[in-house]
Design a protein around this motif. Structure first.
Motif, PDB file in Angstrom:
ATOM      1  N   TYR A  94     -47.295   3.262  21.557  1.00 61.99           N
ATOM      2  CA  TYR A  94     -46.643   3.634  22.642  1.00 61.99           C
ATOM      3  C   TYR A  94     -45.259   4.193  22.265  1.00 61.99           C
ATOM      4  CZ  TYR A  94     -43.314   3.714  26.592  1.00 61.99           C
ATOM      5  OH  TYR A  94     -42.197   4.006  27.473  1.00 61.99           O
ATOM      6  N   GLY A  95     -44.507   3.369  21.413  1.00 62.67           N
ATOM      7  CA  GLY A  95     -43.171   3.638  20.766  1.00 62.67           C
ATOM      8  C   GLY A  95     -43.307   4.808  19.706  1.00 62.67           C
ATOM      9  N   LEU A  96     -44.337   4.966  18.959  1.00 61.87           N
ATOM     10  CA  LEU A  96     -44.531   6.219  18.342  1.00 61.87           C
ATOM     11  C   LEU A  96     -44.680   7.479  18.992  1.00 61.87           C
ATOM     12  CD1 LEU A  96     -46.642   4.578  15.343  1.00 61.87           C
ATOM     13  CD2 LEU A  96     -44.028   5.139  15.255  1.00 61.87           C
ATOM     14  N   GLY A  97     -45.598   7.184  19.934  1.00 63.22           N
ATOM     15  CA  GLY A  97     -45.975   8.287  20.965  1.00 63.22           C
ATOM     16  C   GLY A  97     -44.575   8.801  21.556  1.00 63.22           C
ATOM     17  N   LYS A  98     -43.764   7.978  22.073  1.00 68.50           N
ATOM     18  CA  LYS A  98     -42.571   8.257  22.707  1.00 68.50           C
ATOM     19  C   LYS A  98     -41.621   9.124  21.668  1.00 68.50           C
ATOM     20  CE  LYS A  98     -41.382   7.179  26.497  1.00 68.50           C
ATOM     21  NZ  LYS A  98     -41.141   7.777  27.690  1.00 68.50           N
ATOM     22  N   GLY A  99     -42.044   8.949  20.210  1.00 67.57           N
ATOM     23  CA  GLY A  99     -41.031   9.685  19.262  1.00 67.57           C
ATOM     24  C   GLY A  99     -39.773   8.588  18.822  1.00 67.57           C
ATOM     25  N   TYR A 100     -40.233   7.385  19.106  1.00 73.52           N
ATOM     26  CA  TYR A 100     -38.942   6.437  18.625  1.00 73.52           C
ATOM     27  C   TYR A 100     -39.157   6.112  17.219  1.00 73.52           C
ATOM     28  CZ  TYR A 100     -38.762   4.842  23.597  1.00 73.52           C
ATOM     29  OH  TYR A 100     -38.872   4.726  25.229  1.00 73.52           O
ATOM     30  N   PRO A 101     -37.874   5.954  16.553  1.00 73.91           N
ATOM     31  CA  PRO A 101     -38.011   5.847  15.184  1.00 73.91           C
ATOM     32  C   PRO A 101     -38.781   4.775  14.723  1.00 73.91           C
ATOM     33  CG  PRO A 101     -35.689   5.548  15.983  1.00 73.91           C
ATOM     34  CD  PRO A 101     -36.704   5.715  17.222  1.00 73.91           C
ATOM     35  N   LEU A 102     -39.643   5.165  13.545  1.00 70.98           N
ATOM     36  CA  LEU A 102     -41.012   4.433  12.858  1.00 70.98           C
ATOM     37  C   LEU A 102     -40.480   2.950  12.694  1.00 70.98           C
ATOM     38  CD1 LEU A 102     -43.613   4.072  11.757  1.00 70.98           C
ATOM     39  CD2 LEU A 102     -42.622   5.158   9.694  1.00 70.98           C
ATOM     40  N   ALA A 103     -39.172   2.828  11.798  1.00 73.16           N
ATOM     41  CA  ALA A 103     -39.056   1.562  11.717  1.00 73.16           C
ATOM     42  C   ALA A 103     -38.578   0.637  12.614  1.00 73.16           C
ATOM     43  CB  ALA A 103     -37.687   1.459  10.506  1.00 73.16           C
ATOM     44  N   GLU A 104     -37.856   1.141  13.739  1.00 75.91           N
ATOM     45  CA  GLU A 104     -37.369   0.433  14.681  1.00 75.91           C
ATOM     46  C   GLU A 104     -38.732  -0.035  15.367  1.00 75.91           C
ATOM     47  OE1 GLU A 104     -34.987   1.510  18.835  1.00 75.91           O
ATOM     48  OE2 GLU A 104     -34.368   2.333  16.968  1.00 75.91           O
ATOM     49  N   THR A 105     -39.625   0.833  15.783  1.00 74.82           N
ATOM     50  CA  THR A 105     -40.656   0.589  16.498  1.00 74.82           C
ATOM     51  C   THR A 105     -41.628  -0.417  15.901  1.00 74.82           C
ATOM     52  OG1 THR A 105     -40.694   2.904  17.389  1.00 74.82           O
ATOM     53  CG2 THR A 105     -42.744   1.628  17.646  1.00 74.82           C
ATOM     54  N   VAL A 106     -41.759  -0.385  14.504  1.00 74.87           N
ATOM     55  CA  VAL A 106     -42.597  -1.434  13.960  1.00 74.87           C
ATOM     56  C   VAL A 106     -41.955  -2.753  13.766  1.00 74.87           C
ATOM     57  CG1 VAL A 106     -43.568  -2.035  11.542  1.00 74.87           C
ATOM     58  CG2 VAL A 106     -43.931   0.398  12.571  1.00 74.87           C
ATOM     59  N   ILE A 107     -40.604  -2.609  13.795  1.00 72.46           N
ATOM     60  CA  ILE A 107     -39.821  -4.195  13.698  1.00 72.46           C
ATOM     61  C   ILE A 107     -40.031  -4.655  15.139  1.00 72.46           C
ATOM     62  CG2 ILE A 107     -37.797  -4.998  13.630  1.00 72.46           C
ATOM     63  CD1 ILE A 107     -37.376  -3.274  11.107  1.00 72.46           C
ATOM     64  N   ALA A 108     -39.874  -3.980  16.107  1.00 70.40           N
ATOM     65  CA  ALA A 108     -39.944  -4.302  17.604  1.00 70.40           C
ATOM     66  C   ALA A 108     -41.447  -5.038  17.729  1.00 70.40           C
ATOM     67  CB  ALA A 108     -39.570  -3.407  18.546  1.00 70.40           C
ATOM     68  N   SER A 109     -42.414  -4.229  17.349  1.00 64.30           N
ATOM     69  CA  SER A 109     -43.793  -4.794  17.570  1.00 64.30           C
ATOM     70  C   SER A 109     -44.016  -6.086  16.986  1.00 64.30           C
ATOM     71  CB  SER A 109     -44.752  -3.773  17.125  1.00 64.30           C
ATOM     72  OG  SER A 109     -44.539  -2.602  18.119  1.00 64.30           O
TER      73      SER A 109
END
Length: 155
Positions: free
Chosen positions: A23-38
């Motif tokens: 979802y985060g990557l699909g929304k264009g959120y920053p990679l590191a932030e998205t992975v760390i949040a997950s």
């Protein structure tokens, strides 16, 4: 806000970190932030669920025969436990930590940290074994779903 959004999604049963990262990557959120949040969501669930499942189990069993609407919720919970027992048994009983890790890592509905924590509880797995298996399986699942999302792995 992106971090919080992905983190909150990573806590939802069946969605968890594996789909929160997509979802985060699909929304264009920053990679590191998205992975760390997950991953943060996976780690939180991996520690909290093994501690609260015995309490949830006691509450649901006490509500099973009540006349309240909650008895239906309790029955659904007990059905879910039986399905979990059948799905996870071949993995957990035979392979222990490795089996639970694999079971959690499979990015399909009905597997994941929530179901893995329940399976570990059902089969009496020690928390010292279950928690690392849940974390590792959850992180592997995030990788399995993130790589194709990034176009780094074609399935």
């Amino acid at each position: 806000m992106n971090f919080l959004e992905v983190f909150m999604l990573s806590l939802i049963p069946t969605f968890e970190g594996r789909y929160a990262v997509v979802y985060g990557l699909g929304k264009g959120y920053p990679l590191a932030e998205t992975v760390i949040a997950s991953i943060t969501g996976v780690i939180l669930l991996s520690f909290v669920l093994p501690m609260i499942l015995p309490l949830i189990d006691k509450v649901m069993l006490s509500l099973e025969n009540s006349r309240l609407f909650l008895s239906k919720v309790a029955r659904l919970y007990l059905v879910y436990i039986e399905k979990t027992r059948k799905k996870a048994k071949p993995y957990v009983e035979k392979w222990g930590l490795i089996g639970l890790t694999i079971f959690v890592a499979i990015p399909l509905p009905g597997t994941g940290v929530w179901t893995g924590a329940l399976a570990a509880y059902i089969f009496g797995m020690d928390r010292k074994i279950a928690i690392p298996a849940l974390i590792l399986g959850g992180i592997i699942s995030i990788g399995i779903t993130a790589l194709p999302t990034l176009g780094l792995l074609k399935i």
